[in-house]
Motif scaffolding. Structure first.
Motif, PDB file in Angstrom:
ATOM      1  N   GLU A   1       0.838  -1.206   0.000  1.00 40.55           N
ATOM      2  CA  GLU A   1       0.000   0.000   0.000  1.00 40.55           C
ATOM      3  C   GLU A   1       0.871   1.253   0.000  1.00 40.55           C
ATOM      4  N   GLN A   2       1.955   1.207   0.750  1.00 39.39           N
ATOM      5  CA  GLN A   2       2.869   2.344   0.784  1.00 39.39           C
ATOM      6  C   GLN A   2       3.441   2.638  -0.605  1.00 39.39           C
ATOM      7  N   GLU A   3       3.804   1.584  -1.332  1.00 36.68           N
ATOM      8  CA  GLU A   3       4.328   1.763  -2.693  1.00 36.68           C
ATOM      9  C   GLU A   3       3.278   2.375  -3.607  1.00 36.68           C
ATOM     10  N   ARG A   4       2.011   1.913  -3.455  1.00 34.72           N
ATOM     11  CA  ARG A   4       0.932   2.479  -4.277  1.00 34.72           C
ATOM     12  C   ARG A   4       0.742   3.967  -3.977  1.00 34.72           C
ATOM     13  N   GLU A   5       0.787   4.316  -2.684  1.00 32.25           N
ATOM     14  CA  GLU A   5       0.600   5.720  -2.312  1.00 32.25           C
ATOM     15  C   GLU A   5       1.760   6.579  -2.787  1.00 32.25           C
ATOM     16  N   ARG A   6       2.966   6.035  -2.775  1.00 29.31           N
ATOM     17  CA  ARG A   6       4.110   6.796  -3.296  1.00 29.31           C
ATOM     18  C   ARG A   6       3.939   7.051  -4.793  1.00 29.31           C
TER      19      ARG A   6
END
Length: 432
Positions: free
Chosen positions: A185-190
């Motif tokens: 999820e963090q990668e998607r938000e980045r």
């Protein structure tokens, strides 16, 4: 001792995990709130995306979206850190349980071997009859009974420890999976943050093509806001002057009373052939803050407002700050916001953030501004319609003042906080 140590470790593990679970729930709620705000801003942006004219609101919404996206990434980082603590705690608990299980199995194996060597009933009888006296024989019987019961307890401890170990391993697996999901999820938000920043760059690049129109937009905004600012300053100054006049009237009445008492005291002293008493001290002029809080009611309001710094409710139930307090510069144009702009849904009710007295309700170009006095603090609610209060009325915390008016495609509440003539940043006062 080993059993007590195991119980203590399990208790500590459960306590730590309960605290971690509470923190995880708070972080999850915060992330969900940020997601709702981003979604609402995206809807607002979609309304104006097809327009050919670049507006200041579009830029503000994109900037707010970037801030929220960064907040969400920060929240995800906190969630990952929280999970890392849980993983570390669970790993330590698993290792402890494995060590305890090994020790219990060794002890149990030793008892089994002893029981095997003494499994013959004849050996047990001989052990009892070899006692020196009846008392020792009784103790040996009790020993054999207790040994048998302890074997059963040890078997139970082993079974329970094994169950606890299996449970902790499952929890650890779930936590590791949750961390893996959060990292994705963090990668998607980045990636989305990168897209937002690209959109921001594209919009700012378009400024050069629409520079004249955009500057006119800002000039119109500044001109309109200047009207509101003059109205707000005049209303607050009038409230201060009224408080000063009331204070001057009270001071004059008090001075007249003291002068009359001094005159009577002097006449009495003269009649009794005594020295005249000293004149009463002249009261010092009060500061603006002291003047505005001269009565117990206004002092309580002012103290209550100040004690709720950082805890005041939002003036709307839902919304996002799309323009912050202070100086703003976009390309070559600059302007100052004396409060915050909160973008919300059209017709959203506007609420008083604290109890107080309405000192001004006025209209500029069909849009209302409501000013409420809270002792020496003032709150200003701008861009309202369907106003439900009037000048001179008292309001309670969260009482509805009116509804947010629509400006173009957006419903924007402009909210300010003053202390006397000093302008304050509302973000330091309203709840996070």
């Amino acid at each position: 001792m080993k059993l007590h140590k195991l119980v203590f470790i399990l208790f500590l593990s459960v306590f730590t995990l309960s605290v971690s679970a509470q923190t995880a729930n708070e972080l999850r709620r915060k992330k969900e709130a940020i997601e709702r705000d981003i979604e609402q801003l995206q809807k607002s942006l979609n309304k104006t995306a097809n327009g050919k004219k670049l507006t200041l609101q579009q830029i503000n919404v994109i900037n707010a979206q970037i801030r929220l996206r960064q907040d969400k990434i920060g929240t995800i980082n906190s969630e990952i850190k929280n999970l890392d603590n849980q993983i570390s705690q669970n790993t330590n608990t698993v290792h402890t349980l494995q060590g305890q299980l090994g020790d219990l199995k060794k002890e149990y194996a030793g008892m089994i071997r002893f029981a095997q060597r003494n499994r013959n009933s004849y050996d047990k009888m001989m052990f009892i009859f070899a006692a020196k006296d009846f008392n020792q024989a009784y103790k040996r019987i009790k020993y054999l009974q207790q040994f048998s019961q302890y074997r059963k307890k040890q078997a139970g401890y082993i079974e329970n420890t094994q169950q606890d170990l299996n449970g902790k391993i499952k929890v650890l697996d779930r936590t590791l999976k949750a961390k893996s999901d959060l990292l994705k999820e963090q990668e998607r938000e980045r990636a989305r943050l990168g897209q937002d920043k690209n959109q921001q760059s594209a919009v700012l690049n378009n400024l050069s093509k629409q520079e004249k129109t955009f500057k006119q937009d800002i000039a119109s905004k500044k001109k309109q806001q200047a009207q509101y600012d003059r109205l707000i300053k005049a209303a607050i100054q009038r409230a201060i002057e009224e408080a000063r006049r009331e204070e001057a009237r009270k001071r004059a009445a008090e001075e007249a009373r003291l002068a009359a008492e001094a005159k009577a005291a002097a006449a009495k002293a003269k009649a009794e052939n005594k020295p005249a008493p000293a004149a009463p001290p002249v009261a010092k002029a009060k500061t603006t803050s002291e003047t505005l809080t001269a009565t117990p009611e206004t002092a309580r309001l002012s103290d209550g407002f100040e004690n709720n710094r950082g805890k005041l409710p939002w003036p709307v139930a839902t919304g996002q700050i799309t323009e912050r307090f202070g100086m703003h510069k976009v390309d070559q144009a600059s302007y100052t916001n004396n409060g915050v702009d909160i973008t919300t849904a059209p017709g959203t009710p506007v609420r008083a953030v604290f109890a107080g007295k309405v000192i001004k309700v006025d209209y500029i170009q069909g849009r209302a501004v409501v000013i409420i006095m809270h002792g020496d603090y003032f709150t200003i609610y701008q861009n309202l319609r369907d106003v439900k209060v009037s000048t001179g009325s008292t309001v309670e915390t969260k009482q509805v003042l009116g509804a947010v008016a629509t400006t173009g495609d957006d419903a924007i509440l402009k909210f300010q906080i003053w202390r006397g003539n000093a302008i304050l940043n509302p973000e330091a006062w309203i709840s996070k």
